[in-house]
Design a protein around this motif. Sequence first.
Motif, PDB file in Angstrom:
ATOM      1  N   ALA A 241       0.781  -1.283  -0.020  1.00 37.94           N
ATOM      2  CA  ALA A 241      -0.010   0.183  -0.074  1.00 37.94           C
ATOM      3  C   ALA A 241       0.887   1.222   0.191  1.00 37.94           C
ATOM      4  N   ARG A 242       0.539   2.213  -0.917  1.00 37.72           N
ATOM      5  CA  ARG A 242       1.250   3.582  -0.642  1.00 37.72           C
ATOM      6  C   ARG A 242       0.368   4.520   0.064  1.00 37.72           C
ATOM      7  N   VAL A 243       1.105   5.194   1.064  1.00 32.57           N
ATOM      8  CA  VAL A 243       0.505   6.086   1.854  1.00 32.57           C
ATOM      9  C   VAL A 243       1.587   7.617   1.767  1.00 32.57           C
ATOM     10  N   ARG A 244       0.633   8.555   1.943  1.00 31.03           N
ATOM     11  CA  ARG A 244       1.510   9.880   1.954  1.00 31.03           C
ATOM     12  C   ARG A 244       1.240  10.634   3.317  1.00 31.03           C
ATOM     13  N   LEU A 245       2.694  10.995   3.812  1.00 31.95           N
ATOM     14  CA  LEU A 245       2.519  11.623   5.158  1.00 31.95           C
ATOM     15  C   LEU A 245       2.954  13.099   4.361  1.00 31.95           C
ATOM     16  N   VAL A 246       1.933  14.048   4.926  1.00 34.16           N
ATOM     17  CA  VAL A 246       2.289  15.396   4.377  1.00 34.16           C
ATOM     18  C   VAL A 246       2.108  16.558   5.548  1.00 34.16           C
ATOM     19  N   ALA A 247       2.615  17.677   5.183  1.00 35.79           N
ATOM     20  CA  ALA A 247       2.652  18.633   6.336  1.00 35.79           C
ATOM     21  C   ALA A 247       1.280  19.359   6.122  1.00 35.79           C
ATOM     22  N   HIS A 248       0.803  19.928   7.224  1.00 35.65           N
ATOM     23  CA  HIS A 248      -0.643  20.250   7.585  1.00 35.65           C
ATOM     24  C   HIS A 248      -1.251  21.018   6.065  1.00 35.65           C
ATOM     25  N   ASP A 249      -0.485  22.027   5.548  1.00 31.96           N
ATOM     26  CA  ASP A 249      -0.854  22.826   4.583  1.00 31.96           C
ATOM     27  C   ASP A 249      -0.864  22.407   3.252  1.00 31.96           C
ATOM     28  N   ASN A 250      -0.465  20.944   3.026  1.00 31.06           N
ATOM     29  CA  ASN A 250      -0.581  20.400   1.826  1.00 31.06           C
ATOM     30  C   ASN A 250      -1.827  19.791   1.306  1.00 31.06           C
ATOM     31  N   PRO A 251      -2.339  19.861   0.317  1.00 26.19           N
ATOM     32  CA  PRO A 251      -3.559  19.097  -0.008  1.00 26.19           C
ATOM     33  C   PRO A 251      -3.380  17.452  -0.129  1.00 26.19           C
ATOM     34  N   PRO A 252      -4.500  16.928   0.274  1.00 23.94           N
ATOM     35  CA  PRO A 252      -4.733  15.525   0.238  1.00 23.94           C
ATOM     36  C   PRO A 252      -4.648  15.025  -1.308  1.00 23.94           C
TER      37      PRO A 252
END
Length: 628
Positions: A241-252
């Motif tokens: 599975a691929r998962v993105r961890l992003v900073a709070h201001d990055n769009p999903p």
Amino acid sequence: MKVEQCTEREASRVTQFGQSKSGVEQLWRAALAAEQEFGAEFELVAPSMRESAVNLVHYLAVRRHDVRALQDELARLGLSSLGRMEAHVIASLQAVLRILYTLLQEPIPPDVAEELPVTFDTGPALLAQHANAILGMSPQDRRTRIMVTMPGEVADDPDLIRALVEAGMGIMRVNCAHDSPPVWERMVKHLREAERELGKRCLISFDLAGPKLRTGPITPGPVVVNWRPARNALGQVTQPARVRLVAHDNPPDPNVPTIPVEATLLNRAKPGDSFTFVDTRDRKRVLHVVEVRPGECLCEADKHAFVVPGTRLTLRREKSSIGTGEVGALATLEQWIALRVGDPLEVVHGEAPGCGATYDDDGHVIDPAFISCALAEVFSGARIGDPILFDDGKLRGVIRDVAADRLRVEITGAAGGMAKLRSEKGINLPDTDLALPAMTSKDIGDLAFVAKYADAVAMSFVQRPRDIDDLLREIGKLNASHLGIILKIETKTAFSRLPDLLLSAMRHPPIAVMIARGDLGVEVGFERLSEVQEEILWLCEAAHVPVIWATQVLESLAKGGLPSRAEVSDAAMGSRAECVMLNKGPYILETLEFLSDVLERIEEHHRKKSALLRKLQVAIRNPPKLDA
């Protein structure tokens, strides 16, 4: 020639001539008499549409009769069967009558010999003239124009707009139900720049959103994100599975599970690191970092996991912990209401979040499922026994009880046996007379923008002549007489009143009709859609009003890159209209090129209802290859 002097066969032919003449004369008289019935309407239409309005009324008068037996008689006599009379009704009837009078050796009455303004030449010419006025000139290589619906992203992608214009887009369609005036303005700006660069003209049409009946919100689900790797039949992981961890201001990313995390933690991560955590089921899980970008990490996981806000993440490098952080705010999971045949469903007025049914320990319903609808007219117009459909007909029901603020519905059909009803899905009431104006306050506000930038405006959910009156009144306030009007026929009511709608719209040419086959198919029943769209094509040709063939044309190609066989046949049918509309999709440019090729080929064989007898290579022995 006296009948008694003829042979028996000749006498039979004379009798056939006489019977056919009587039948055609009856239609001819009925068509001319109908002009008196519609005299008041004729006084209101624009002078440029007067002849077309009269021809439409002639056609309506003829179609009040069952002409099939007469058509068979005429065909046996080797005469026109009147099957292609739409654009020139009286001319077609009089042409047949003149031949029958001649065959019977009878004098042709002066009024039959008289040539009226709409002839075999002028009828099609009027249709072509009206099409050019609202849809623009057709390309040199095909008669049918192509309209393309704009996705919001093209506001920031001028190259795609330029490519569409270059590939043959004749009309840019903007749907006011999506995006906003600043986005629309950028689309228009890019189009005008493309026109200047390419030396091509492309018109702009805006669809007013109209009073779309939709389901209200549904009670939010849990705030959680989960992922699952792909496994084979032996349970072995075939694709993590691929998962993105992003900073709070990055769009999903809607295609990849996305988890917001503090930027300071993400900035320390490198490929080869891992994030460890304990999920909601108290199971230890690992996310392996495979790629790092500014403000985000792309990770892979080989085990199923669930995380919620506050889940503690530990960033590890080799065997050392180099930082910790928490999962931030997550979106709630989209919920739905599961419904089967026989289930009760309450539709309530307002915007209260809907939810599924509650049951007792024995499985009996304590409280039925319910969904909200914000339009009050639904509840004042609905009647017991009326059908109601949800989500493009995936759920069908019958109204069993009506109250001031709710409808009790019994589900009578569910796609696949059990269908999921979500928020923001369409509601159709095909047999309910809703006192619902076609223009909303949003439409009136949007029209001010449309009047400034557009060549045409499409009116959604038009049902009555007074809807057109409302639109014309607002156009008058804006001094926007240049705007063409497109009537979107998407309800059972609009179809049943199409002649009146056409006559009303003829006060403000240029006009066109869009066959919006999505909602229309739901309303009239998919088994009747082919018949209904044929009738719309006939009526519009009789009125010399151009038609736009719309909804899901080559949808699989536009969205997935490959058309279905049925879609190709449907696209070819679009050549009988003056314009074909494409919806947006990632393969829209390829779809436009594909459709253009299909239309160019089929137009060598058909014009409206007429087959064109082009030389066929297949008729030659040892023909060349198909693509020659």
